[in-house]
Design a protein around this motif. Structure first.
Motif, mmCIF file in Angstrom:
data_model
loop_
_atom_site.group_PDB
_atom_site.id
_atom_site.type_symbol
_atom_site.label_atom_id
_atom_site.label_comp_id
_atom_site.label_asym_id
_atom_site.label_seq_id
_atom_site.Cartn_x
_atom_site.Cartn_y
_atom_site.Cartn_z
ATOM 1 N N VAL A 164 -2.718 28.760 -0.381
ATOM 2 C CA VAL A 164 -2.305 27.457 0.152
ATOM 3 C C VAL A 164 -2.945 26.375 -0.712
ATOM 4 N N ASP A 165 -2.159 25.422 -1.150
ATOM 5 C CA ASP A 165 -2.657 24.302 -1.945
ATOM 6 C C ASP A 165 -3.384 23.318 -1.036
ATOM 7 N N ALA A 166 -4.660 23.106 -1.298
ATOM 8 C CA ALA A 166 -5.451 22.193 -0.474
ATOM 9 C C ALA A 166 -5.091 20.733 -0.712
ATOM 10 N N GLY A 167 -4.482 20.427 -1.859
ATOM 11 C CA GLY A 167 -4.251 19.050 -2.267
ATOM 12 C C GLY A 167 -3.605 18.150 -1.238
ATOM 13 N N PRO A 168 -2.458 18.521 -0.687
ATOM 14 C CA PRO A 168 -1.797 17.627 0.280
ATOM 15 C C PRO A 168 -2.646 17.350 1.518
ATOM 16 N N TYR A 169 -3.405 18.331 1.961
ATOM 17 C CA TYR A 169 -4.240 18.161 3.148
ATOM 18 C C TYR A 169 -5.424 17.240 2.840
ATOM 19 N N LEU A 170 -6.011 17.422 1.658
ATOM 20 C CA LEU A 170 -7.123 16.560 1.259
ATOM 21 C C LEU A 170 -6.679 15.119 1.072
ATOM 22 N N ARG A 171 -5.471 14.925 0.537
ATOM 23 C CA ARG A 171 -4.978 13.552 0.348
ATOM 24 C C ARG A 171 -4.762 12.873 1.694
ATOM 25 N N ARG A 172 -4.275 13.607 2.684
ATOM 26 C CA ARG A 172 -4.118 13.027 4.019
ATOM 27 C C ARG A 172 -5.475 12.602 4.576
ATOM 28 N N ALA A 173 -6.465 13.463 4.407
ATOM 29 C CA ALA A 173 -7.801 13.144 4.911
ATOM 30 C C ALA A 173 -8.403 11.966 4.165
ATOM 31 N N ASP A 174 -8.182 11.915 2.866
ATOM 32 C CA ASP A 174 -8.725 10.848 2.033
ATOM 33 C C ASP A 174 -8.124 9.486 2.392
ATOM 34 N N ALA A 175 -6.897 9.505 2.895
ATOM 35 C CA ALA A 175 -6.216 8.264 3.272
ATOM 36 C C ALA A 175 -6.445 7.900 4.742
ATOM 37 N N SER A 176 -7.300 8.631 5.420
ATOM 38 C CA SER A 176 -7.495 8.419 6.856
ATOM 39 C C SER A 176 -8.329 7.177 7.151
ATOM 40 N N ARG A 177 -8.238 6.750 8.377
ATOM 41 C CA ARG A 177 -9.043 5.606 8.835
ATOM 42 C C ARG A 177 -10.534 5.897 8.719
ATOM 43 N N SER A 178 -10.921 7.120 9.047
ATOM 44 C CA SER A 178 -12.340 7.480 8.980
ATOM 45 C C SER A 178 -12.868 7.366 7.558
ATOM 46 N N ALA A 179 -12.086 7.856 6.589
ATOM 47 C CA ALA A 179 -12.503 7.768 5.195
ATOM 48 C C ALA A 179 -12.644 6.306 4.771
ATOM 49 N N ALA A 180 -11.702 5.471 5.191
ATOM 50 C CA ALA A 180 -11.761 4.055 4.844
ATOM 51 C C ALA A 180 -13.006 3.400 5.431
ATOM 52 N N GLU A 181 -13.329 3.729 6.669
ATOM 53 C CA GLU A 181 -14.508 3.131 7.313
ATOM 54 C C GLU A 181 -15.799 3.570 6.635
ATOM 55 N N LEU A 182 -15.857 4.835 6.215
ATOM 56 C CA LEU A 182 -17.048 5.303 5.510
ATOM 57 C C LEU A 182 -17.195 4.580 4.169
ATOM 58 N N ARG A 183 -16.095 4.416 3.469
ATOM 59 C CA ARG A 183 -16.153 3.727 2.173
ATOM 60 C C ARG A 183 -16.576 2.261 2.330
ATOM 61 N N GLN A 184 -16.148 1.661 3.426
ATOM 62 C CA GLN A 184 -16.452 0.244 3.657
ATOM 63 C C GLN A 184 -17.838 0.027 4.272
ATOM 64 N N GLY A 185 -18.525 1.099 4.610
ATOM 65 C CA GLY A 185 -19.841 0.976 5.207
ATOM 66 C C GLY A 185 -19.818 0.520 6.646
ATOM 67 N N VAL A 186 -18.678 0.742 7.325
ATOM 68 C CA VAL A 186 -18.541 0.304 8.714
ATOM 69 C C VAL A 186 -19.407 1.141 9.648
ATOM 70 N N ARG A 187 -19.553 2.405 9.338
ATOM 71 C CA ARG A 187 -20.285 3.317 10.226
ATOM 72 C C ARG A 187 -21.750 3.387 9.816
ATOM 73 N N GLU A 188 -22.630 3.000 10.711
ATOM 74 C CA GLU A 188 -24.059 3.041 10.430
ATOM 75 C C GLU A 188 -24.532 4.488 10.349
ATOM 76 N N GLY A 189 -25.587 4.701 9.576
ATOM 77 C CA GLY A 189 -26.117 6.043 9.421
ATOM 78 C C GLY A 189 -25.265 6.904 8.510
ATOM 79 N N SER A 190 -24.507 6.279 7.624
ATOM 80 C CA SER A 190 -23.662 7.004 6.685
ATOM 81 C C SER A 190 -23.674 6.277 5.353
#
Length: 231
Positions: A164-190
């Motif tokens: 199974v190619d992991a790529g499409p699943y990883l891209r979905r996760a990478d585009a998620s709201r959670s990933a965006a919040e982590l990149r933006q420093g919204v979540r403390e302790g991360s």
């Protein structure tokens, strides 16, 4: 293998086999704790319970979401944890979604806790134990977190056999709201670096199995005999 994907609130029965998925970040962090030598991870029901366990066992390490706090030794960040030496230690983990999801299915005959970093080993263990019906518990976003759903679907596909190619699943996760919040420093302790660490498929060759030990829900690492191929 028959699979269903439910949020924590959608659980209306006790599943036979449950895979509890929290990619960003509980079960990426738990996997890193094992990789750094932890013997076990105790899943606490509340912050108060975590602190009570710490009071009885001062040698145990406590971990939670959010910023550092009195009584807690670690925060829920793989980037901030990976330099910590945990050989032989017990880690008590309490998070907003991941630990809640595992405790919600604690009466299942088999409970696995998973993220991308242990996806292949988790799928391998499902195959090894010939699991016919599996409930994937999507813990984030009220059961709608795209990173958790993508990971759950990826594990389900791999458990079915074949590459199974992991790529499409990883891209979905990478585009998620959670990933965006982590990149933006919204979540403390991360830290923004957590995103990349959460999106490393099959970094670790073990699955994580949760079960009751002395009235506690305890997570331990288990290596499958033959994990399935990735792609």
């Amino acid at each position: 293998m028959e699979s269903r994907f439910l949020g924590i609130a959608e659980l209306t029965d006790v599943p036979d086999v449950a895979v509890v998925v929290d990619v960003m970040r509980a079960y990426t962090v738990a996997a890193w704790a094992f990789a750094r030598g932890a013997e076990r991870v105790v899943l606490a029901e509340s912050l108060e319970d975590a602190l009570a366990l710490k009071a009885r066992r001062p040698d145990w390490l406590t971990l939670k979401d959010g910023p550092p706090a009195p009584g807690f030794d670690l925060v829920n960040s793989p980037a901030l944890l990976r330099g910590t030496h945990l050989a032989g230690r017990t880690v008590v983990q309490k998070t907003t979604a991941g630990t809640v999801g595992a405790l919600a299915v604690k009466d299942a005959s088999l409970v696995l806790c998973a993220s991308f970093v242990v996806a292949g080993a988790t799928a391998g263990l499902l195959r090894e134990r010939a699991c016919e019906r599996v409930t994937f518990v999507v813990t984030g976003g009220g059961g709608r977190a795209e990173e958790d759903l993508a990971c759950a679907e990826y594990i389900a596909r791999r458990a079915g056999g074949g590459a199974v190619d992991a790529g499409p699943y990883l891209r979905r996760a990478d585009a998620s709201r959670s990933a965006a919040e982590l990149r933006q420093g919204v979540r403390e302790g991360s830290t923004p670096e957590d995103v990349a660490l959460c999106l490393e498929p099959d970094r670790f060759p073990f699955a994580m199995v949760a079960g009751a030990e002395d009235s506690l829900m305890v997570l331990r690492r288990v290596a499958p005999v033959d994990p399935p191929p990735s792609a």
